[in-house]
Design a protein around this motif. Sequence first.
Motif, PDB file in Angstrom:
ATOM      1  N   LYS A   1       0.823  -1.205   0.000  1.00 63.94           N
ATOM      2  CA  LYS A   1       0.000   0.000   0.000  1.00 63.94           C
ATOM      3  C   LYS A   1       0.859   1.257   0.000  1.00 63.94           C
ATOM      4  O   LYS A   1       1.907   1.290   0.630  1.00 63.94           O
ATOM      5  N   LEU A   2       0.421   2.301  -0.720  1.00 66.28           N
ATOM      6  CA  LEU A   2       1.125   3.588  -0.744  1.00 66.28           C
ATOM      7  C   LEU A   2       0.588   4.471   0.375  1.00 66.28           C
ATOM      8  O   LEU A   2      -0.596   4.812   0.390  1.00 66.28           O
ATOM      9  N   TYR A   3       1.452   4.785   1.311  1.00 69.17           N
ATOM     10  CA  TYR A   3       1.068   5.662   2.416  1.00 69.17           C
ATOM     11  C   TYR A   3       1.742   7.020   2.244  1.00 69.17           C
ATOM     12  O   TYR A   3       2.876   7.102   1.751  1.00 69.17           O
ATOM     13  N   ASP A   4       1.082   8.061   2.667  1.00 68.76           N
ATOM     14  CA  ASP A   4       1.697   9.384   2.690  1.00 68.76           C
ATOM     15  C   ASP A   4       2.349   9.575   4.055  1.00 68.76           C
ATOM     16  O   ASP A   4       1.761   9.251   5.090  1.00 68.76           O
ATOM     17  N   ASN A   5       3.593  10.098   4.046  1.00 65.26           N
ATOM     18  CA  ASN A   5       4.332  10.344   5.292  1.00 65.26           C
ATOM     19  C   ASN A   5       4.624   9.081   6.087  1.00 65.26           C
ATOM     20  O   ASN A   5       4.541   9.063   7.316  1.00 65.26           O
ATOM     21  N   SER A   6       4.956   8.018   5.402  1.00 62.51           N
ATOM     22  CA  SER A   6       5.382   6.824   6.127  1.00 62.51           C
ATOM     23  C   SER A   6       6.766   7.088   6.718  1.00 62.51           C
ATOM     24  O   SER A   6       7.492   7.996   6.301  1.00 62.51           O
ATOM     25  N   ALA A   7       7.129   6.301   7.710  1.00 58.71           N
ATOM     26  CA  ALA A   7       8.409   6.527   8.386  1.00 58.71           C
ATOM     27  C   ALA A   7       9.586   6.432   7.424  1.00 58.71           C
ATOM     28  O   ALA A   7      10.474   7.292   7.396  1.00 58.71           O
ATOM     29  N   MET A   8       9.605   5.394   6.611  1.00 62.46           N
ATOM     30  CA  MET A   8      10.717   5.213   5.682  1.00 62.46           C
ATOM     31  C   MET A   8      10.736   6.293   4.605  1.00 62.46           C
ATOM     32  O   MET A   8      11.805   6.771   4.212  1.00 62.46           O
ATOM     33  N   GLU A   9       9.561   6.670   4.122  1.00 59.77           N
ATOM     34  CA  GLU A   9       9.500   7.719   3.098  1.00 59.77           C
ATOM     35  C   GLU A   9      10.072   9.024   3.638  1.00 59.77           C
ATOM     36  O   GLU A   9      10.896   9.673   2.987  1.00 59.77           O
ATOM     37  N   ASN A  10       9.651   9.398   4.841  1.00 55.46           N
ATOM     38  CA  ASN A  10      10.141  10.645   5.422  1.00 55.46           C
ATOM     39  C   ASN A  10      11.648  10.585   5.696  1.00 55.46           C
ATOM     40  O   ASN A  10      12.375  11.555   5.482  1.00 55.46           O
ATOM     41  N   LEU A  11      12.105   9.445   6.182  1.00 57.42           N
ATOM     42  CA  LEU A  11      13.530   9.334   6.473  1.00 57.42           C
ATOM     43  C   LEU A  11      14.361   9.396   5.192  1.00 57.42           C
ATOM     44  O   LEU A  11      15.417  10.056   5.159  1.00 57.42           O
ATOM     45  N   MET A  12      13.905   8.768   4.131  1.00 64.69           N
ATOM     46  CA  MET A  12      14.662   8.776   2.886  1.00 64.69           C
ATOM     47  C   MET A  12      14.700  10.168   2.245  1.00 64.69           C
ATOM     48  O   MET A  12      15.676  10.524   1.580  1.00 64.69           O
ATOM     49  N   LYS A  13      13.654  10.965   2.478  1.00 66.68           N
ATOM     50  CA  LYS A  13      13.697  12.355   2.023  1.00 66.68           C
ATOM     51  C   LYS A  13      14.837  13.097   2.710  1.00 66.68           C
ATOM     52  O   LYS A  13      15.574  13.872   2.097  1.00 66.68           O
ATOM     53  N   SER A  14      14.977  12.852   4.001  1.00 60.78           N
ATOM     54  CA  SER A  14      16.046  13.498   4.752  1.00 60.78           C
ATOM     55  C   SER A  14      17.415  13.006   4.287  1.00 60.78           C
ATOM     56  O   SER A  14      18.345  13.785   4.123  1.00 60.78           O
ATOM     57  N   VAL A  15      17.541  11.703   4.098  1.00 63.99           N
ATOM     58  CA  VAL A  15      18.815  11.137   3.633  1.00 63.99           C
ATOM     59  C   VAL A  15      19.219  11.767   2.302  1.00 63.99           C
ATOM     60  O   VAL A  15      20.396  12.084   2.077  1.00 63.99           O
ATOM     61  N   GLU A  16      18.245  11.969   1.421  1.00 66.09           N
ATOM     62  CA  GLU A  16      18.536  12.574   0.118  1.00 66.09           C
ATOM     63  C   GLU A  16      19.004  14.022   0.263  1.00 66.09           C
ATOM     64  O   GLU A  16      19.979  14.438  -0.380  1.00 66.09           O
ATOM     65  N   LEU A  17      18.339  14.791   1.134  1.00 66.93           N
ATOM     66  CA  LEU A  17      18.744  16.179   1.352  1.00 66.93           C
ATOM     67  C   LEU A  17      20.148  16.264   1.956  1.00 66.93           C
ATOM     68  O   LEU A  17      20.959  17.104   1.567  1.00 66.93           O
ATOM     69  N   ILE A  18      20.417  15.384   2.910  1.00 71.82           N
ATOM     70  CA  ILE A  18      21.732  15.382   3.560  1.00 71.82           C
ATOM     71  C   ILE A  18      22.812  14.988   2.554  1.00 71.82           C
ATOM     72  O   ILE A  18      23.912  15.549   2.542  1.00 71.82           O
ATOM     73  N   SER A  19      22.506  14.038   1.693  1.00 73.50           N
ATOM     74  CA  SER A  19      23.460  13.605   0.674  1.00 73.50           C
ATOM     75  C   SER A  19      23.800  14.746  -0.279  1.00 73.50           C
ATOM     76  O   SER A  19      24.957  14.894  -0.696  1.00 73.50           O
ATOM     77  N   LYS A  20      22.805  15.550  -0.613  1.00 73.51           N
ATOM     78  CA  LYS A  20      23.052  16.698  -1.492  1.00 73.51           C
ATOM     79  C   LYS A  20      23.948  17.727  -0.808  1.00 73.51           C
ATOM     80  O   LYS A  20      24.839  18.309  -1.442  1.00 73.51           O
ATOM     81  N   PHE A  21      23.713  17.963   0.475  1.00 75.16           N
ATOM     82  CA  PHE A  21      24.573  18.895   1.216  1.00 75.16           C
ATOM     83  C   PHE A  21      26.003  18.356   1.261  1.00 75.16           C
ATOM     84  O   PHE A  21      26.962  19.103   1.040  1.00 75.16           O
ATOM     85  N   ARG A  22      26.138  17.067   1.549  1.00 77.92           N
ATOM     86  CA  ARG A  22      27.463  16.453   1.581  1.00 77.92           C
ATOM     87  C   ARG A  22      28.176  16.623   0.248  1.00 77.92           C
ATOM     88  O   ARG A  22      29.371  16.889   0.177  1.00 77.92           O
ATOM     89  N   GLU A  23      27.407  16.480  -0.825  1.00 82.20           N
ATOM     90  CA  GLU A  23      27.978  16.593  -2.163  1.00 82.20           C
ATOM     91  C   GLU A  23      28.497  18.004  -2.432  1.00 82.20           C
ATOM     92  O   GLU A  23      29.570  18.175  -3.025  1.00 82.20           O
ATOM     93  N   THR A  24      27.759  19.016  -1.977  1.00 82.27           N
ATOM     94  CA  THR A  24      28.213  20.397  -2.194  1.00 82.27           C
ATOM     95  C   THR A  24      29.515  20.670  -1.433  1.00 82.27           C
ATOM     96  O   THR A  24      30.390  21.385  -1.934  1.00 82.27           O
ATOM     97  N   GLN A  25      29.642  20.103  -0.233  1.00 79.41           N
ATOM     98  CA  GLN A  25      30.870  20.278   0.536  1.00 79.41           C
ATOM     99  C   GLN A  25      32.039  19.542  -0.132  1.00 79.41           C
ATOM    100  O   GLN A  25      33.147  20.063  -0.243  1.00 79.41           O
ATOM    101  N   PHE A  26      31.767  18.328  -0.590  1.00 76.12           N
ATOM    102  CA  PHE A  26      32.810  17.515  -1.210  1.00 76.12           C
ATOM    103  C   PHE A  26      33.253  18.117  -2.540  1.00 76.12           C
ATOM    104  O   PHE A  26      34.423  18.002  -2.935  1.00 76.12           O
ATOM    105  N   ASP A  27      32.333  18.786  -3.239  1.00 74.10           N
ATOM    106  CA  ASP A  27      32.677  19.440  -4.505  1.00 74.10           C
ATOM    107  C   ASP A  27      33.750  20.507  -4.289  1.00 74.10           C
ATOM    108  O   ASP A  27      34.624  20.705  -5.147  1.00 74.10           O
ATOM    109  N   LEU A  28      33.682  21.200  -3.160  1.00 70.39           N
ATOM    110  CA  LEU A  28      34.685  22.218  -2.853  1.00 70.39           C
ATOM    111  C   LEU A  28      36.068  21.580  -2.705  1.00 70.39           C
ATOM    112  O   LEU A  28      37.077  22.143  -3.139  1.00 70.39           O
ATOM    113  N   VAL A  29      36.097  20.405  -2.097  1.00 73.26           N
ATOM    114  CA  VAL A  29      37.363  19.697  -1.910  1.00 73.26           C
ATOM    115  C   VAL A  29      37.898  19.209  -3.251  1.00 73.26           C
ATOM    116  O   VAL A  29      39.078  19.413  -3.585  1.00 73.26           O
ATOM    117  N   LYS A  30      37.024  18.592  -4.054  1.00 68.66           N
ATOM    118  CA  LYS A  30      37.453  18.039  -5.337  1.00 68.66           C
ATOM    119  C   LYS A  30      37.878  19.126  -6.317  1.00 68.66           C
ATOM    120  O   LYS A  30      38.727  18.892  -7.178  1.00 68.66           O
TER     121      LYS A  30
END
Length: 439
Positions: A227-256
Motif C-alpha cells: 500500500k502507498l502511504y503518505d508520510n510513512s516513516a521510511m519515506e520521510n527518512l529517505m527524504k532526509s537522507v537525500e537532502l543530507i546527501s546533497k549537502f554532503r555533495e556540495t561540501q565535497f565538490d569544494l574539496v574536489k
Amino acid sequence: MAVSPLLWTLFLFSVIFSIQSYSEEEEDTPITRFQQYLRFNTAHPNPNYTAPISFLLDQARSIGLTSRTIEFVHGKPVLLLTWLGSNLNLPSILFNSHLDSVPAESEKWIHPPFSAQRTVDGHIYARGAQDDKCIGVQYLEAIRNLKSRGFVPLRTIHISYVPEEEIGGFDGMMKFAASLEFRELNLGFVMDEGQASPGDEFRVFYAERTPWHLVIRAEGIPGHGAKLYDNSAMENLMKSVELISKFRETQFDLVKAGKAANSEVISVNPAYLKAGTPSTTGFVMNMQPSEAEVGYDIRLPPMADPVAMKKRIAEEWAPSIRNMTYTIEEKGKLADQLGRPIMTLTNGSNPWWSIFKQAIEATGGKLAKPEILISSTDSRFIRTLGIPVLGFSPMINTPILVHDHNEFLKDTVFMKGIGVYESVISALSSFEGISDQVI
C-alpha cells in the motif's frame, strides 16, 4: 656424520643473527628505548598504563626531571614531568602526548603489533609507532641531549602523558585541563601530536574539527508493504537522507575542485541506518515499519556557524511537520570562553608561531601550509582555554598509518625527529618576551 657446507653456512648465519639481535636488545639507545615503550600494550579496551608510566618515570629520573602522577579517574593516571626554567615568572611550555592506542588486529599485521620489530630496512612496526608514542620518547631524548650540552631553559618545560585520548580524552586531558593542577602550570604555549607527511615538508595543525553525532528518527503509519502511504516513516527518512546527501555533495565538490581542504569543510557521513520489522529469516518484507532511524557523524571546522547548522537540521533535515525528531550530541566546542573560533594563529601576530617556524628552519626543515586536523585530539581541550596549541609530529617522507594495519616508523625518521625537538624545545623555552595568550 658429515655436515654439508650449506648447512654449516646456514648455522653460522643463524648464530651471527642471534648475536646481533641479542646485542641490539642489550644496547641502551634512543631506538631501543623507543622499542621498549612501544612494547607496552596500551590498546583499548584494556590499556595497561602502569608499566609504561613506570618506564617513563625511570627515564625521567635518568635525566633529572621531576615527576607527578595525578589520577582524576581511578586507574587512568596523568603523568607530568618537569624541567624547571631559570625564570619562574614566565609562563611555561607543555609538550603533550597520550599513553593509549587503538586496538590492532594482529592477524593482519606483518609483525606482531606490540613486538616493535625493527626490520633490515629500519622500519619499526608497532601500534602507536606514529600515534603517538614516537613523540613521547622524542621529547625525553631531546631533553637528554640538551642537558648533556649544558643547556638551561629560561621557561619551565612540562611534559604530559595522558590516558584515554583515543576514546575522546574525557577521563584524561579534559579533566586535566579543567583542574587546579593544570592552571598552576601557568602555560603560555602547548605542543601536541600531529601526523606524518608523505612528502618532505613537516605538517603542522592549528585547529581541529568538532564532532557532532546526529540521530534522526521518523515515525509513520505501519501497514501492508503493497500500500502507498503518505508520510510513512521510511519515506520521510529517505527524504532526509537525500537532502543530507546533497549537502554532503556540495561540501565535497569544494574539496574536489581544490577550493578547500578536506578538513576545512563540514563533513556529514552516515554511520548507521535502522529500520524494518525483524523476522526469524531477516525482515518482514510485506510490512512497512512505523519507525526508522539514521545516524550521522558530522565534523565542523572552527569557522562553521553552529547556529545555521542547527537551523538547517531542524527545518530541512528533520522537520517536525514530517513526524521527525532528532538529537545532536556535541563532542566539543567551536568557540572559546570569549566567543572566538578555537584555533591558533599562524602568522606574525602570534610570536610562538614565529619562534616555532624558525626552530624548524634551523634544522634544515620546511613547514607545509598549516592545516586544520581532520579528526580530533586532546588539543581541543587546551585551545578552549585560550592557550595557543600547535599539533606537530616530526615525520616526513612517511606514509600516514594512523590506526592502520602495519603501522610503522623508520628509525632514521625517529632519530631525525629528536634533533628537530632539540631545536624546538630550546627555542621555545628561550623566548624572553611576555606574550598575551593568543589563539
